[in-house]
Design a protein around this motif. Structure first.
Motif, PDB file in Angstrom:
ATOM      1  N   TRP A 100       4.429  13.974   0.319  1.00  0.00           N
ATOM      2  CA  TRP A 100       3.210  13.787  -0.471  1.00  0.00           C
ATOM      3  C   TRP A 100       3.359  12.584  -1.406  1.00  0.00           C
ATOM      4  N   SER A 101       4.515  12.506  -2.053  1.00  0.00           N
ATOM      5  CA  SER A 101       4.775  11.381  -2.947  1.00  0.00           C
ATOM      6  C   SER A 101       4.805  10.065  -2.175  1.00  0.00           C
ATOM      7  N   MET A 102       5.417  10.097  -0.991  1.00  0.00           N
ATOM      8  CA  MET A 102       5.472   8.899  -0.160  1.00  0.00           C
ATOM      9  C   MET A 102       4.071   8.461   0.238  1.00  0.00           C
ATOM     10  N   GLY A 103       3.210   9.441   0.550  1.00  0.00           N
ATOM     11  CA  GLY A 103       1.835   9.115   0.920  1.00  0.00           C
ATOM     12  C   GLY A 103       1.072   8.408  -0.182  1.00  0.00           C
ATOM     13  N   ASN A 104       1.500   8.642  -1.429  1.00  0.00           N
ATOM     14  CA  ASN A 104       0.875   7.974  -2.570  1.00  0.00           C
ATOM     15  C   ASN A 104       1.596   6.688  -2.954  1.00  0.00           C
ATOM     16  N   ALA A 105       2.634   6.336  -2.192  1.00  0.00           N
ATOM     17  CA  ALA A 105       3.426   5.154  -2.537  1.00  0.00           C
ATOM     18  C   ALA A 105       3.608   4.227  -1.342  1.00  0.00           C
ATOM     19  N   LEU A 106       2.723   4.335  -0.362  1.00  0.00           N
ATOM     20  CA  LEU A 106       2.825   3.439   0.798  1.00  0.00           C
ATOM     21  C   LEU A 106       2.403   2.024   0.424  1.00  0.00           C
ATOM     22  N   ARG A 107       2.989   1.064   1.107  1.00  0.00           N
ATOM     23  CA  ARG A 107       2.680  -0.344   0.837  1.00  0.00           C
ATOM     24  C   ARG A 107       1.626  -0.813   1.835  1.00  0.00           C
ATOM     25  N   PRO A 108       0.384  -0.970   1.404  1.00  0.00           N
ATOM     26  CA  PRO A 108      -0.698  -1.333   2.318  1.00  0.00           C
ATOM     27  C   PRO A 108      -0.423  -2.611   3.107  1.00  0.00           C
ATOM     28  N   ASP A 109       0.286  -3.553   2.476  1.00  0.00           N
ATOM     29  CA  ASP A 109       0.557  -4.825   3.148  1.00  0.00           C
ATOM     30  C   ASP A 109       1.539  -4.684   4.295  1.00  0.00           C
ATOM     31  N   ARG A 110       2.269  -3.551   4.358  1.00  0.00           N
ATOM     32  CA  ARG A 110       3.262  -3.348   5.412  1.00  0.00           C
ATOM     33  C   ARG A 110       2.757  -2.427   6.523  1.00  0.00           C
ATOM     34  N   LEU A 111       1.630  -1.764   6.316  1.00  0.00           N
ATOM     35  CA  LEU A 111       1.166  -0.777   7.285  1.00  0.00           C
ATOM     36  C   LEU A 111       0.559  -1.434   8.515  1.00  0.00           C
ATOM     37  N   PRO A 112       0.703  -0.812   9.683  1.00  0.00           N
ATOM     38  CA  PRO A 112       0.096  -1.363  10.909  1.00  0.00           C
ATOM     39  C   PRO A 112      -1.422  -1.250  10.848  1.00  0.00           C
ATOM     40  N   ASP A 113      -2.103  -2.052  11.641  1.00  0.00           N
ATOM     41  CA  ASP A 113      -3.566  -2.049  11.642  1.00  0.00           C
ATOM     42  C   ASP A 113      -4.117  -1.062  12.663  1.00  0.00           C
ATOM     43  N   ARG A 114      -3.399   0.003  12.897  1.00  0.00           N
ATOM     44  CA  ARG A 114      -3.810   1.057  13.818  1.00  0.00           C
ATOM     45  C   ARG A 114      -3.321   2.391  13.283  1.00  0.00           C
ATOM     46  N   ARG A 115      -3.882   3.465  13.806  1.00  0.00           N
ATOM     47  CA  ARG A 115      -3.447   4.785  13.382  1.00  0.00           C
ATOM     48  C   ARG A 115      -2.051   5.081  13.921  1.00  0.00           C
ATOM     49  N   VAL A 116      -1.227   5.696  13.068  1.00  0.00           N
ATOM     50  CA  VAL A 116       0.120   6.088  13.452  1.00  0.00           C
ATOM     51  C   VAL A 116       0.300   7.562  13.124  1.00  0.00           C
ATOM     52  N   VAL A 117       0.802   8.318  14.108  1.00  0.00           N
ATOM     53  CA  VAL A 117       1.064   9.747  13.924  1.00  0.00           C
ATOM     54  C   VAL A 117       2.574   9.971  14.033  1.00  0.00           C
ATOM     55  N   ILE A 118       3.149  10.581  12.990  1.00  0.00           N
ATOM     56  CA  ILE A 118       4.592  10.791  12.932  1.00  0.00           C
ATOM     57  C   ILE A 118       4.882  12.282  12.804  1.00  0.00           C
ATOM     58  N   GLN A 119       5.727  12.791  13.680  1.00  0.00           N
ATOM     59  CA  GLN A 119       6.190  14.178  13.563  1.00  0.00           C
ATOM     60  C   GLN A 119       7.526  14.170  12.853  1.00  0.00           C
ATOM     61  N   LEU A 120       7.658  14.993  11.818  1.00  0.00           N
ATOM     62  CA  LEU A 120       8.896  15.056  11.037  1.00  0.00           C
ATOM     63  C   LEU A 120       9.439  16.474  11.045  1.00  0.00           C
TER      64      LEU A 120
END
Length: 230
Positions: free
Chosen positions: A115-135
């Protein structure tokens, strides 16, 4: 609400700040949570009833402003200038905790780190497509599985299968993942001895750790507190 019955500003401030869950509510509001559900999502264990009570108290004290949503039902909750000042108290407490307190096994909740990571993502580093990650998390707690769905700057954490094809699979020791996000371990240290394993296209696996700007306290140098005995 019980009071200390003292004029001292520390006593009067503690009557508000030291109420259970209040600092976390203030933290979540500062991080951009504006709806009742968003605030609740970032505070696992907090009940609907108690959150409603705390928000009413904070509104009455002029710490939180409550306004109707522009569209649909419900309300928006925002910190007032008084609330922004109170967050600085939260920040100081967090800096002290990061410097002097150990992350104990009971603190290793990977959901909170996600949850904390979701609020601290770097928009400039994110891909321009949807990404689904299983953890999949292992370690001190029972096995836990989550799905992290990132689309542009929107983030969703799911506890059940989303129905979307996964782009990346991560198996992680909860302690390594939490301490990496908290800034106590580098990515190289966290992934040593396969404590965090990534399976998927190499470009996503290599990019994943760069998306996380980590905890706001990651820059604090940790000092183990010493215990003295007589």
């Amino acid at each position: 609400m019980r009071t200390y019955g003292q004029y001292c500003p520390i006593a009067r401030g503690a009557e508000i700040f030291a109420e259970r869950w209040t600092p976390l509510i203030i933290r979540n509001l500062h991080l951009g949570c504006q709806t009742f559900g968003e605030i609740l999502q970032g505070a696992p264990g907090l009940s609907h009833t108690l959150l409603a009570q705390r928000l009413k108290q904070l509104e009455r004290l002029g710490i939180v402003e409550v306004t109707p949503k522009a569209y649909g039902r419900g309300h928006r909750y925002l910190l007032t200038p008084s609330g922004d000042d109170l967050f600085e108290v939260c920040k100081s407490l967090g800096e002290w905790g990061a410097r002097w307190l150990e992350i104990a096994p009971e603190n290793l909740d990977p959901y909170v780190a996600l949850w904390s990571m979701g609020n601290a993502l770097r928009p400039d580093r994110l891909p321009d497509r949807r990404v689904v990650i299983q953890l999949d998390f292992t370690g001190y707690r029972p096995h836990e599985r989550y799905w992290l769905i990132i689309e542009h700057t929107e983030v969703e954490i799911c506890k059940t299968y989303s129905g979307m094809d996964e782009d990346l699979f991560i198996t992680a020791d909860a302690e390594a993942f939490v301490k990496w996000h908290a800034g106590q371990l580098s990515w190289a240290e966290a992934t040593r001895d396969s404590r965090i394993q990534l399976h998927g296209p190499s470009w996503i696996a290599k990019a994943f750790p760069t998306w996380n700007s980590r905890s706001m306290f990651a820059h604090i140098s940790h000092n183990a507190a010493t215990t003295t005995t007589s």
